[in-house]
Scaffold this active site. Structure first.
Site, PDB file in Angstrom:
ATOM      1  N   GLY A  16       0.817  -1.215   0.000  1.00 26.28           N
ATOM      2  CA  GLY A  16       0.000   0.000   0.000  1.00 26.28           C
ATOM      3  C   GLY A  16       0.845   1.257   0.000  1.00 26.28           C
ATOM      4  N   GLY A  18      -0.384   4.091   2.061  1.00 29.41           N
ATOM      5  CA  GLY A  18      -1.077   4.922   3.047  1.00 29.41           C
ATOM      6  C   GLY A  18      -0.083   5.887   3.665  1.00 29.41           C
ATOM      7  N   ASN A 105      -1.630  -0.710  14.484  1.00 30.10           N
ATOM      8  CA  ASN A 105      -2.158  -0.568  15.847  1.00 30.10           C
ATOM      9  C   ASN A 105      -2.834  -1.864  16.248  1.00 30.10           C
ATOM     10  OD1 ASN A 105      -1.556   2.150  16.234  1.00 30.10           O
ATOM     11  ND2 ASN A 105      -3.473   2.825  15.279  1.00 30.10           N
ATOM     12  N   LYS A 187       1.442   0.107  23.970  1.00 36.37           N
ATOM     13  CA  LYS A 187       0.859   0.898  22.878  1.00 36.37           C
ATOM     14  C   LYS A 187      -0.635   0.602  22.768  1.00 36.37           C
ATOM     15  CE  LYS A 187       0.751   3.598  19.212  1.00 36.37           C
ATOM     16  NZ  LYS A 187       0.602   3.072  17.911  1.00 36.37           N
ATOM     17  N   ASN A 205      -6.730  14.654  19.408  1.00 33.59           N
ATOM     18  CA  ASN A 205      -6.129  13.958  20.560  1.00 33.59           C
ATOM     19  C   ASN A 205      -5.947  14.898  21.753  1.00 33.59           C
ATOM     20  OD1 ASN A 205      -5.989  11.925  18.705  1.00 33.59           O
ATOM     21  ND2 ASN A 205      -3.763  11.745  18.689  1.00 33.59           N
ATOM     22  N   SER A 257      -6.195   7.786  14.173  1.00 37.67           N
ATOM     23  CA  SER A 257      -6.546   6.976  13.001  1.00 37.67           C
ATOM     24  C   SER A 257      -8.000   6.503  13.083  1.00 37.67           C
ATOM     25  CB  SER A 257      -5.602   5.782  12.892  1.00 37.67           C
ATOM     26  OG  SER A 257      -5.591   5.059  14.095  1.00 37.67           O
ATOM     27  N   GLU A 269     -10.128  -0.280  13.625  1.00 40.96           N
ATOM     28  CA  GLU A 269      -9.326  -1.381  14.188  1.00 40.96           C
ATOM     29  C   GLU A 269      -9.817  -1.769  15.592  1.00 40.96           C
ATOM     30  OE1 GLU A 269      -4.900  -1.058  12.416  1.00 40.96           O
ATOM     31  OE2 GLU A 269      -5.547   0.776  13.416  1.00 40.96           O
TER      32      GLU A 269
HETATM   33  O1  PAF Z   1      -3.814   5.451  15.896  1.00 43.15           O
HETATM   34  C1  PAF Z   1      -3.295   6.569  16.062  1.00 43.15           C
HETATM   35  O2  PAF Z   1      -3.852   7.604  15.680  1.00 43.15           O
HETATM   36  C2  PAF Z   1      -1.930   6.653  16.713  1.00 43.15           C
HETATM   37  O3  PAF Z   1      -1.506   5.356  17.054  1.00 43.15           O
HETATM   38  C3  PAF Z   1      -1.849   7.556  17.946  1.00 43.15           C
HETATM   39  C4  PAF Z   1      -0.493   7.342  18.605  1.00 43.15           C
HETATM   40  C5  PAF Z   1      -2.956   7.286  18.923  1.00 43.15           C
HETATM   41  C6  PAF Z   1      -1.796   9.018  17.581  1.00 43.15           C
HETATM   42  O4  PAF Z   1      -2.945   9.525  17.002  1.00 43.15           O
END
Ligand code: PAF
Length: 302
Positions: A16, A18, A105, A187, A205, A257, A269
């Site tokens: 991809g 992206g 993720n 994470k 965020n 994301s 996800e």
């Molecule tokens: O998925 C995301 O957006 C990223 O992993 C994070 C670190 C939360 C930052 O936006």
């Protein structure tokens, strides 16, 4: 990896183009690596703005995913739910010596990939690299977040020494772990908080520093800490909250994301983030009502 020339100078295939895949391709070009993007259809040039604000016009090297050029190292910067489908599509081109790098993720795909490709050397990675692709031809490098990587199976020292500097140069600053699972869990806690909350409340965020979100942030981290403890990874709720707060402040100006996925009516996800926590908790007979609620609310929005 068959001989030394392949080890020292591997051919890279990036699935991809992206945001993260596009940046990896850009770095490959800058570093002079042999690379190709595996894509579904032809692509027009990309306008990239790097972290210093400098503009670049790129014509990425692409191959159709249905007909890839030979490769040694396959990087999958795709959504967790796309990993198996991509590997199935490429199955006849993947040989046991090919290295596979998972970069997404959430958790849960390692088990699936090991079942499908039991003999391939596998690397799991997770990144907080900031990249934003507002449309198909624009890519913006927004931040140099840390990348964590680790080998899932044992490989020869020569392969490790050849491959690790290449991946470290592509995703700086990077950190290699003896046991990547701990880093993936940490994470996961970050994503279990930031991603669903920013998507549900339609916020950046940074807005998660508001007092009204603090109780939920603590509860989600508390539940993740309990599940982690029961699987052998003892990390306190306080450490997870501190970690989450650091990422919120480092990415304050970003839309997560999952926020982007929900906004653009794409699948999220969630099954690999709060869904993974919830599934593990069920097996371990631990109550995780806050993660469960995040899962249900995102499912309603999807
Ligand atoms: O998925 C995301 O957006 C990223 O992993 C994070 C670190 C939360 C930052 O936006």
């Amino acid at each position: 990896m068959q001989n030394n020339s392949q080890v020292t100078c591997p051919k890279l295939a990036i699935v991809g183009s992206g945001a993260i895949g596009g940046l990896i391709g850009f770095k490959c070009r800058q570093l002079g690596y042999d690379y190709q993007h595996l894509v579904k259809s032809q692509q027009s040039p990309i306008h990239l703005t790097d972290i210093s604000g400098e503009s670049h016009s790129l014509t990425p090297k692409i191959s159709l995913i249905s007909k890839p050029q030979p490769f040694d190292l396959l990087i999958l910067p795709v959504k967790a739910y796309q990993v198996l489908a991509v590997l199935k599509q490429l199955h006849s081109y993947i040989h046991p010596q090919h290295l596979i790098v998972l970069l997404h993720n959430g958790m849960g795909t390692i088990e699936q990939v090991k079942e499908m490709l039991p003999n391939n050397p596998l690397i799991a990675a997770t990144t907080s690299y900031g990249a934003f692709k507002p449309d198909t031809n624009t890519l913006i490098e927004t931040g140099l977040g840390q990348t964590h990587l680790g080998w899932i199976n044992d490989v020869d020292e020569t392969v490790r020494h050849a491959i690790e500097p290449i991946l470290s140069a592509l995703l700086p600053p990077s950190h290699w772990h003896q046991d990547i699972s701990l880093a993936l869990w940490k994470k996961l806690a970050v994503n279990a908080v930031i991603n669903p909350l920013t998507a549900i409340y339609n916020i950046k965020n940074g807005e998660l520093t508001n007092a009204k979100y603090q109780e939920t942030i603590h509860k989600i981290c508390d539940e993740v800490s309990s599940v982690m403890g029961a699987t052998g990874y003892s990390v306190s709720k306080a450490e997870l909250v501190t970690n989450v707060r650091q990422v919120i402040s480092a990415t304050a100006n970003n839309y997560s994301s999952m926020h982007q996925d929900i906004k653009h009516n794409r699948p999220s996800e969630i099954d690999f983030i709060n869904g993974y926590v919830t599934a593990k908790a069920t097996t371990l007979q631990i109550e995780v009502p806050y993660n469960q609620r995040m899962l249900e609310q995102i499912k309603l929005l999807e």
